[in-house]
Design a protein around this motif. Structure first.
Motif, PDB file in Angstrom:
ATOM      1  N   GLU A 156      -0.479  -4.561  12.204  1.00 56.66           N
ATOM      2  CA  GLU A 156      -2.367  -4.549  12.212  1.00 56.66           C
ATOM      3  C   GLU A 156      -2.549  -6.131  11.617  1.00 56.66           C
ATOM      4  O   GLU A 156      -1.998  -6.616  10.714  1.00 56.66           O
ATOM      5  N   ARG A 204     -11.109  -8.439   7.353  1.00 60.39           N
ATOM      6  CA  ARG A 204     -11.923  -8.426   5.729  1.00 60.39           C
ATOM      7  C   ARG A 204     -10.487  -8.435   5.174  1.00 60.39           C
ATOM      8  O   ARG A 204      -9.206  -7.668   5.034  1.00 60.39           O
ATOM      9  N   LYS A 257       0.257   4.487   2.243  1.00 56.50           N
ATOM     10  CA  LYS A 257      -0.744   5.139   2.625  1.00 56.50           C
ATOM     11  C   LYS A 257      -0.593   6.506   3.151  1.00 56.50           C
ATOM     12  O   LYS A 257      -1.464   7.167   3.103  1.00 56.50           O
ATOM     13  N   ASN A 312      -6.475  -7.133   9.941  1.00 58.75           N
ATOM     14  CA  ASN A 312      -7.839  -6.940   9.617  1.00 58.75           C
ATOM     15  C   ASN A 312      -9.075  -7.833   9.464  1.00 58.75           C
ATOM     16  O   ASN A 312      -8.683  -8.778   8.824  1.00 58.75           O
ATOM     17  N   ASP A 349       1.117  -1.609   0.074  1.00 59.56           N
ATOM     18  CA  ASP A 349      -0.060  -0.131   0.410  1.00 59.56           C
ATOM     19  C   ASP A 349       1.020   0.656   0.045  1.00 59.56           C
ATOM     20  O   ASP A 349       1.944   1.020   0.818  1.00 59.56           O
ATOM     21  N   GLY A 372      -8.586  -5.432   2.375  1.00 63.68           N
ATOM     22  CA  GLY A 372      -8.024  -4.294   2.234  1.00 63.68           C
ATOM     23  C   GLY A 372      -8.134  -3.211   0.927  1.00 63.68           C
ATOM     24  O   GLY A 372      -8.458  -4.063   0.356  1.00 63.68           O
ATOM     25  N   ASP A 373      -8.642  -2.006   1.735  1.00 64.49           N
ATOM     26  CA  ASP A 373      -8.533  -1.012   0.295  1.00 64.49           C
ATOM     27  C   ASP A 373      -7.501  -0.077   0.646  1.00 64.49           C
ATOM     28  O   ASP A 373      -7.457   0.447   1.338  1.00 64.49           O
ATOM     29  N   PRO A 374      -6.609   0.108  -0.568  1.00 63.82           N
ATOM     30  CA  PRO A 374      -7.014  -0.450  -2.667  1.00 63.82           C
ATOM     31  C   PRO A 374      -6.102  -1.963  -2.660  1.00 63.82           C
ATOM     32  O   PRO A 374      -6.304  -1.908  -3.479  1.00 63.82           O
ATOM     33  N   GLU A 375      -6.041  -2.485  -1.285  1.00 59.30           N
ATOM     34  CA  GLU A 375      -5.280  -3.678  -1.144  1.00 59.30           C
ATOM     35  C   GLU A 375      -5.756  -5.261  -2.821  1.00 59.30           C
ATOM     36  O   GLU A 375      -5.720  -5.022  -3.868  1.00 59.30           O
ATOM     37  N   GLY A 433      -6.291   6.816   3.363  1.00 57.76           N
ATOM     38  CA  GLY A 433      -6.753   5.291   3.443  1.00 57.76           C
ATOM     39  C   GLY A 433      -5.929   4.032   2.024  1.00 57.76           C
ATOM     40  O   GLY A 433      -6.878   3.184   2.635  1.00 57.76           O
ATOM     41  N   TYR A 468      -6.842 -10.229   7.183  1.00 57.87           N
ATOM     42  CA  TYR A 468      -5.747  -9.562   6.163  1.00 57.87           C
ATOM     43  C   TYR A 468      -4.416  -9.021   7.360  1.00 57.87           C
ATOM     44  O   TYR A 468      -4.889  -8.889   8.751  1.00 57.87           O
TER      45      TYR A 468
HETATM   46  N1  GLY Z   1      -5.712  -0.949   3.201  1.00 57.52           N
HETATM   47  C1  GLY Z   1      -5.427  -0.706   4.588  1.00 57.52           C
HETATM   48  C2  GLY Z   1      -6.838  -1.068   4.988  1.00 57.52           C
HETATM   49  O1  GLY Z   1      -7.741  -0.932   4.162  1.00 57.52           O
HETATM   50  O2  GLY Z   1      -6.780  -0.983   5.995  1.00 57.52           O
END
Ligand code: GLY
Ligand code: AMP
Length: 426
Positions: free
Chosen positions: A287, A291, A218, A289, A216, A293-296, A230, A273
């Motif tokens: 971290e 779910r 950031k 997640n 990413d 990722g956005d924009p992964e 984001g 994630y």
């Molecule tokens: N790109 C990081 C996230 O979706 O949290």
């Protein structure tokens, strides 16, 4: 399989658009609804509007429209129990239940989980008392990292380079309640260094199948300057994530995490994630997640060769071990086009032009339809993704797409993928 299925995707950003475009390739799906969706994905799904945090409304919609399968993409509805509520009404879902989504919903939970099960992560202390946190900062190593416990729209992490900055962050979270209840508890942790890697994985609680790795970007401005956002763009695969690192992560991080969640009675099913940092002392978890990722997602799913819907249902039915998850041997680059001023103040409502022949490669995050016109409606407006045989050609392809898309106040980084290119030359 018998009849073709009606699928509901919860969420309305670029990540959801990428999920929807991939699901559209499945022959087993007859119709896709997006809740809420956005005007820019109206050609790919029926966008029903609403609020992705309104669990009762999501369940009511699913029942009324005889939804066969739901994909819950964003963190908020997952943490609020959208999957539990849909399953209770007999709707099978992709995504973790609330008791597992806590792995993202509470940083105190995830840090304690890692400590208990020996999963490598930054050293840390948890505080619920502000005075104790401030006192700790008098002697803590600097730089230090302050994190609000709960969800904070990706803004609950402060890297403090001085004690004063750290104390300001603690007061903002715990006293001024900048992130509401998310700041009732905070984590203060060791500052780590090294390249960052995002690894999204499918897991059904028994098997973990990592997707292609990604990187990413950031910060808002070129050369990683400016504010945290984001995400302003991504490339996949991530060149720092070698086969040796992948094997180490599987052994020391991915499997132990899935096993730890099972041991806690919180089996995680969905997309887990892993936000990793490759430190001089080995890979560590920055971290989790719960779910995609956005924009992964906008670079990972275009590289997925297997049928996404088949994989998702294998996760739900706990048959991931016998299901193939295959990625193309290629590179992807996604450049985010944002509104000038993002992530702070920006104007919206500008008409967008997306030529028909590039639309297939565009994932719209913030747009709305008004009188048949597509207007910008958010900070991050869209992502353009190119897939090609080399990283250099994927980057070039993504910028070629961007050059054909127009809206007033458009803003994007010019150096997405540059760091990855450099890493490949090293
Ligand atoms: N790109 C990081 C996230 O979706 O949290
Ligand atoms: P997050 O909102 O949790 O994704 O964190 C935002 C960013 O802060 C991460 O992508 C990292 O670049 C950085 N970060 C988080 N924790 C640490 C840490 N312990 N050491 C260094 N950087 C960190």
């Amino acid at each position: 399989m018998g009849d073709r299925m009606k699928v509901l995707v919860i969420g309305g950003g670029g990540r959801e658009h990428a999920i929807i475009k991939k699901l559209k390739e499945s022959k087993e799906i007859s119709k896709i609804y997006a809740f809420p969706g956005n005007g820019g994905m109206a050609n790919d799904a029926e966008c029903v509007g609403g609020d992705a945090k309104d669990i009762a409304a999501i369940v009511a919609f699913a029942k009324e429209n005889k939804i066969d399968y739901a994909v819950v993409a964003p963190d908020d509805p997952l943490v609020l129990g959208a999957v539990d509520a849909l399953e209770a009404e007999g709707v099978p879902c992709f995504g973790p239940r609330a008791n597992a989504a806590i792995i993202e919903g509470s940083k105190v939970f995830s840090k304690n989980l890692m400590k208990k099960y020996g999963i490598p992560t930054a050293e840390y202390e948890v505080f619920s008392d502000m005075e104790k946190a401030l006192e700790y900062l008098d002697t803590a190593p600097i730089p230090t990292v302050i994190k609000a416990d709960g969800l904070a729209l990706g803004k609950g992490v402060i890297i403090a380079n001085t004690r004063e900055e750290a104390k300001i962050a603690v007061r903002e979270m715990m006293q001024d309640k900048k992130f509401g209840k998310s700041g009732d508890n905070i984590v203060i942790e060791e500052f780590l260094t090294g390249p960052e890697v995002s690894v999204l994985s499918f897991t059904d609680g028994k098997t973990v199948k990592p997707m292609v790795s990604s990187m990413d970007h950031k910060r808002a401005l070129d050369n990683d300057m400016g504010l945290n956002t984001g995400g302003m763009g991504t490339v996949a695969p991530n060149p720092y994530y070698t086969d040796a690192v992948a094997a180490e992560c599987m052994e020391k991080i991915f499997l132990p995490t899935v096993n730890a969640m099972n041991a806690e009675g919180r089996t995680f099913k969905g997309c887990l994630y892993f936000g990793l940092m490759l430190t001089p002392k080995g890979p560590k978890v920055i971290e989790y997640n719960c779910r995609f990722g956005d924009p992964e997602t906008q670079v990972v799913l275009p590289l997925l060769e297997s049928d996404l819907f088949t994989v998702m249902r294998a996760v739900t039915e706990e048959k991931l071990a016998e299901t193939e998850v295959k990625f193309k041997d290629a590179h992807a680059c996604c450049v985010i086009m944002a509104s000038k001023g993002y992530p702070e103040k920006y104007d919206k409502g500008f008409e967008m032009t997306i030529p028909a022949d590039v639309a297939d490669n565009v994932y719209v995050a913030g747009a709305k339809l008004a009188d048949g016109k597509l207007l910008t409606n958010g900070g991050r407006v869209l992502g353009a993704t190119a897939v090609d045989s080399t990283l250099a050609s994927a980057i070039e392809g993504a910028y070629a797409l961007v050059s054909r898309i127009g809206f007033e106040n458009a803003f994007y980084r010019r150096d997405i993928g540059a760091r990855a290119m450099k890493a490949m030359e090293e």
